[in-house]
Design an enzyme around this catalytic site. Sequence first.
Site, PDB file in Angstrom:
ATOM      1  N   CYS A 101       0.817  -1.211   0.000  1.00  0.00           N
ATOM      2  CA  CYS A 101       0.000   0.000   0.000  1.00  0.00           C
ATOM      3  C   CYS A 101       0.857   1.270   0.000  1.00  0.00           C
ATOM      4  O   CYS A 101       1.505   1.583  -0.987  1.00  0.00           O
ATOM      5  CB  CYS A 101      -0.971  -0.036   1.169  1.00  0.00           C
ATOM      6  SG  CYS A 101      -2.367   1.091   0.988  1.00  0.00           S
ATOM      7  N   HIS A 195      -3.109  -5.515   0.781  1.00  0.00           N
ATOM      8  CA  HIS A 195      -2.548  -5.871   2.096  1.00  0.00           C
ATOM      9  C   HIS A 195      -2.600  -7.373   2.355  1.00  0.00           C
ATOM     10  O   HIS A 195      -3.463  -7.856   3.098  1.00  0.00           O
ATOM     11  CB  HIS A 195      -3.320  -5.158   3.207  1.00  0.00           C
ATOM     12  CG  HIS A 195      -3.058  -3.701   3.320  1.00  0.00           C
ATOM     13  ND1 HIS A 195      -1.901  -3.185   3.887  1.00  0.00           N
ATOM     14  CD2 HIS A 195      -3.797  -2.641   2.932  1.00  0.00           C
ATOM     15  CE1 HIS A 195      -1.958  -1.869   3.854  1.00  0.00           C
ATOM     16  NE2 HIS A 195      -3.084  -1.499   3.273  1.00  0.00           N
ATOM     17  N   GLU A 197      -0.768  -8.902   4.276  1.00  0.00           N
ATOM     18  CA  GLU A 197      -0.436  -9.072   5.695  1.00  0.00           C
ATOM     19  C   GLU A 197      -1.627  -8.850   6.615  1.00  0.00           C
ATOM     20  O   GLU A 197      -1.575  -9.184   7.810  1.00  0.00           O
ATOM     21  CB  GLU A 197       0.710  -8.134   6.093  1.00  0.00           C
ATOM     22  CG  GLU A 197       0.324  -6.674   6.302  1.00  0.00           C
ATOM     23  CD  GLU A 197       0.136  -5.865   5.030  1.00  0.00           C
ATOM     24  OE1 GLU A 197      -0.082  -4.638   5.145  1.00  0.00           O
ATOM     25  OE2 GLU A 197       0.219  -6.440   3.924  1.00  0.00           O
TER      26      GLU A 197
END
Length: 265
Positions: A101, A195, A197
Amino acid sequence: MTRVVILEANTPEIIDARRARAISNAAECFEIAFRDLEIEIETQIVVPYREPFDAGVLDDFEAAIFTGSGVSWSVDAPEGRELAKACEAVFAHGMPVFGSCNGLQMASHLLGGNVQASPNGNEMGLARELKLTAQGNLHAMMAGRENGYCVPCIHRDEVGRLPDGAKLLAFNSHSPVQAFSYIGNGVDFWGVQYHPEMTVTNVAELLLDRRNPLEAKEDALIKELLAVETDEAIAERFGTRTEAQRVETRTLELQNWVAYLKALS
């Protein structure tokens, strides 16, 4: 054991406010993902907005991560200069870097590309119908991905022009650059606009934290996002499956990067 420094891209004010509300910060999401995957990796978080970044600490690490961010400014704004200086130091050090991002946008900016507010507005919840380019099909970061994949996201800005020499790896109808890589001039960067993660629940919590209570449409989106990981029918409405949002699949790009680091060592 591979040591990775994580550059937290949020300000102390945002970090402390999220912590007070039990919301994981950007760097913590990476640490949680590594833990859930049972990846043996040692991490250390640094916060360039909290105190000046000491480039000397990079000698203790083999790789770095540029996180996402909830700040109101773009990566090329004067307010972001402290973070940009830290990221420049990482690139100058020559270590492999993964960015998500804001981290992708920062890399693009520092490497000569440009970042802009998306003309399609915010992309919130899940980046849908992601497609691989021909280069993406061949790149190690995208191993295991197939056209139509769907990953948590929340962003306003996007890369408008890639740096010269960058490889576009993935895109969708919302943002023309959803993933790119860059190798050259001592820089070894892999990045995604989304994202991997984060969980969908993480994104929903961020939206809930900043929502306008008068926006019924926003409340409905948040309610559905909170069910994506467990309700197959709702997941399908977002173009995904509950299985695809489990850590083993959601984090493929991050797993591939760690495998790449191990191959380098």
